[in-house]
Design a protein around this motif. Structure first.
Motif, PDB file in Angstrom:
ATOM      1  N   TYR A  83       0.842  -1.204   0.000  1.00 31.30           N
ATOM      2  CA  TYR A  83       0.000   0.000   0.000  1.00 31.30           C
ATOM      3  C   TYR A  83       0.874   1.249   0.000  1.00 31.30           C
ATOM      4  CZ  TYR A  83      -3.305   3.519   1.811  1.00 31.30           C
ATOM      5  OH  TYR A  83      -4.061   4.642   1.990  1.00 31.30           O
ATOM      6  N   ILE A  84       1.930   1.243   0.819  1.00 25.37           N
ATOM      7  CA  ILE A  84       2.848   2.393   0.889  1.00 25.37           C
ATOM      8  C   ILE A  84       3.497   2.620  -0.479  1.00 25.37           C
ATOM      9  CG2 ILE A  84       4.984   3.252   1.936  1.00 25.37           C
ATOM     10  CD1 ILE A  84       4.116   1.430   4.405  1.00 25.37           C
ATOM     11  N   ARG A  85       3.957   1.526  -1.112  1.00 30.47           N
ATOM     12  CA  ARG A  85       4.582   1.668  -2.437  1.00 30.47           C
ATOM     13  C   ARG A  85       3.584   2.260  -3.429  1.00 30.47           C
ATOM     14  NH1 ARG A  85       6.864  -3.541  -1.125  1.00 30.47           N
ATOM     15  NH2 ARG A  85       5.221  -4.536  -2.334  1.00 30.47           N
ATOM     16  N   TYR A  86       2.327   1.817  -3.348  1.00 30.57           N
ATOM     17  CA  TYR A  86       1.307   2.317  -4.272  1.00 30.57           C
ATOM     18  C   TYR A  86       1.080   3.821  -4.076  1.00 30.57           C
ATOM     19  CZ  TYR A  86      -2.987   2.888  -6.873  1.00 30.57           C
ATOM     20  OH  TYR A  86      -3.921   3.328  -7.782  1.00 30.57           O
ATOM     21  N   ILE A  87       0.922   4.240  -2.828  1.00 32.61           N
ATOM     22  CA  ILE A  87       0.663   5.667  -2.547  1.00 32.61           C
ATOM     23  C   ILE A  87       1.841   6.520  -3.018  1.00 32.61           C
ATOM     24  CG2 ILE A  87       0.322   7.378  -0.699  1.00 32.61           C
ATOM     25  CD1 ILE A  87      -2.116   5.754  -0.851  1.00 32.61           C
ATOM     26  N   HIS A  90       1.780   6.720  -6.842  1.00 31.08           N
ATOM     27  CA  HIS A  90       0.603   7.335  -7.457  1.00 31.08           C
ATOM     28  C   HIS A  90       0.176   8.642  -6.802  1.00 31.08           C
ATOM     29  CE1 HIS A  90       0.470   3.125  -8.760  1.00 31.08           C
ATOM     30  NE2 HIS A  90      -0.090   3.599  -9.836  1.00 31.08           N
ATOM     31  N   GLY A  91       0.657   8.925  -5.604  1.00 36.89           N
ATOM     32  CA  GLY A  91       0.231  10.133  -4.910  1.00 36.89           C
ATOM     33  C   GLY A  91      -1.190   9.980  -4.391  1.00 36.89           C
ATOM     34  N   GLN A  92      -1.605  10.916  -3.570  1.00 37.21           N
ATOM     35  CA  GLN A  92      -2.977  10.885  -3.055  1.00 37.21           C
ATOM     36  C   GLN A  92      -3.335  12.273  -2.553  1.00 37.21           C
ATOM     37  OE1 GLN A  92      -4.927   7.459  -1.135  1.00 37.21           O
ATOM     38  NE2 GLN A  92      -4.471   8.557   0.748  1.00 37.21           N
ATOM     39  N   ASN A  93      -4.326  12.885  -3.173  1.00 35.48           N
ATOM     40  CA  ASN A  93      -4.724  14.256  -2.827  1.00 35.48           C
ATOM     41  C   ASN A  93      -3.514  15.181  -2.766  1.00 35.48           C
ATOM     42  OD1 ASN A  93      -7.465  13.532  -2.733  1.00 35.48           O
ATOM     43  ND2 ASN A  93      -7.187  12.698  -0.685  1.00 35.48           N
ATOM     44  N   ALA A  94      -3.209  15.751  -1.589  1.00 32.77           N
ATOM     45  CA  ALA A  94      -2.105  16.711  -1.514  1.00 32.77           C
ATOM     46  C   ALA A  94      -0.732  16.056  -1.566  1.00 32.77           C
ATOM     47  CB  ALA A  94      -2.227  17.538  -0.236  1.00 32.77           C
ATOM     48  N   MET A  95      -0.686  14.731  -1.511  1.00 34.27           N
ATOM     49  CA  MET A  95       0.625  14.081  -1.577  1.00 34.27           C
ATOM     50  C   MET A  95       1.019  13.807  -3.026  1.00 34.27           C
ATOM     51  SD  MET A  95       2.084  10.683   0.163  1.00 34.27           S
ATOM     52  CE  MET A  95       3.360   9.771  -0.720  1.00 34.27           C
ATOM     53  N   ASN A 107      15.157   2.357  -2.888  1.00 39.21           N
ATOM     54  CA  ASN A 107      14.918   3.272  -1.768  1.00 39.21           C
ATOM     55  C   ASN A 107      13.467   3.211  -1.292  1.00 39.21           C
ATOM     56  OD1 ASN A 107      17.485   4.365  -1.262  1.00 39.21           O
ATOM     57  ND2 ASN A 107      17.320   5.684  -3.045  1.00 39.21           N
ATOM     58  N   LEU A 108      12.539   3.020  -2.238  1.00 44.62           N
ATOM     59  CA  LEU A 108      11.136   2.890  -1.846  1.00 44.62           C
ATOM     60  C   LEU A 108      10.939   1.621  -1.004  1.00 44.62           C
ATOM     61  CD1 LEU A 108       8.257   3.792  -1.855  1.00 44.62           C
ATOM     62  CD2 LEU A 108       7.987   2.938  -4.183  1.00 44.62           C
ATOM     63  N   GLU A 109      11.663   0.581  -1.374  1.00 46.94           N
ATOM     64  CA  GLU A 109      11.605  -0.674  -0.618  1.00 46.94           C
ATOM     65  C   GLU A 109      12.094  -0.440   0.827  1.00 46.94           C
ATOM     66  OE1 GLU A 109      10.239  -3.060  -2.323  1.00 46.94           O
ATOM     67  OE2 GLU A 109      10.240  -4.365  -0.564  1.00 46.94           O
ATOM     68  N   LEU A 110      13.200   0.302   0.963  1.00 39.62           N
ATOM     69  CA  LEU A 110      13.718   0.621   2.307  1.00 39.62           C
ATOM     70  C   LEU A 110      12.651   1.342   3.130  1.00 39.62           C
ATOM     71  CD1 LEU A 110      17.335   2.046   1.656  1.00 39.62           C
ATOM     72  CD2 LEU A 110      16.730  -0.154   2.683  1.00 39.62           C
ATOM     73  N   ILE A 111      11.998   2.345   2.502  1.00 35.52           N
ATOM     74  CA  ILE A 111      10.993   3.147   3.208  1.00 35.52           C
ATOM     75  C   ILE A 111       9.786   2.286   3.578  1.00 35.52           C
ATOM     76  CG2 ILE A 111       9.373   5.069   2.972  1.00 35.52           C
ATOM     77  CD1 ILE A 111      11.442   6.380   1.060  1.00 35.52           C
ATOM     78  N   ALA A 112       9.312   1.484   2.600  1.00 43.62           N
ATOM     79  CA  ALA A 112       8.117   0.662   2.837  1.00 43.62           C
ATOM     80  C   ALA A 112       8.374  -0.354   3.954  1.00 43.62           C
ATOM     81  CB  ALA A 112       7.696  -0.031   1.545  1.00 43.62           C
TER      82      ALA A 112
END
Ligand code: HEC
Length: 126
Positions: A83-87, A90-95, A107-112
């Protein structure tokens, strides 16, 4: 009396220093070092909006829509890494959405994995 006699020389020295510094920065390509772990990667790309306290729009918006307990990503235990990788992609509203050229898959994997729900260890078979 002229105390300012050395000022033009100081100015020139400063200018030379600035040029040298600029050249050094160019040589390094302005690329900040790669973050070495999930916390460092989170601090670099997410904390600006998702750190604790006022002035962090992500935290404040999540407090509004999810409530106080779910406002801070770093203390949540319910977010699936997928879910974190998807957001993030793709972004979401103000993100905003982030492309792989901005945040690499690694790096996204590290964060997720850092903020994401940890897998429940399998129970030992008796
Ligand atoms: C420019 C500000 C900003 C940045 C930078 C930002 N976010 Fe967000 N994020 C938000 C906002 C605002 C929301 C709330 C979106 C909404 O209204 O649904 C949000 C929501 C989220 C959600 C949804 C949480 C939920 O409860 O559904 C996740 C996950 C998330 N962000 C992860 C991240 C990660 C990981 C990063 C760093 C790679 C990041 N964000 C960077 C502003 C930001």
């Amino acid at each position: 009396m002229n105390r300012n006699v050395s000022t033009p020389f100081k100015g020139a020295a400063l200018a030379v220093t600035a040029v040298l510094f600029g050249a050094a920065a160019l040589a390094q390509g302005f690329a900040p070092a790669e973050p070495s772990n999930g916390k460092a990667a989170f601090d670099r790309w997410c904390a600006e909006c998702h750190a604790a306290g006022i002035g962090h729009p992500g935290t404040q918006q999540l407090e509004r829509i999810r409530g106080d307990k779910l406002s801070l990503l770093e203390t949540r235990k319910d977010l699936e890494p997928a879910y974190i990788r998807y957001i993030v992609r793709h972004g979401q509203n103000a993100m905003p959405a982030y492309r792989p050229s901005e945040i690499s898959d690694a790096n996204l994997e590290l964060i997720a994995n850092y903020i994401g729900r940890k897998p429940v260890p399998a129970k030992k078979q008796r």
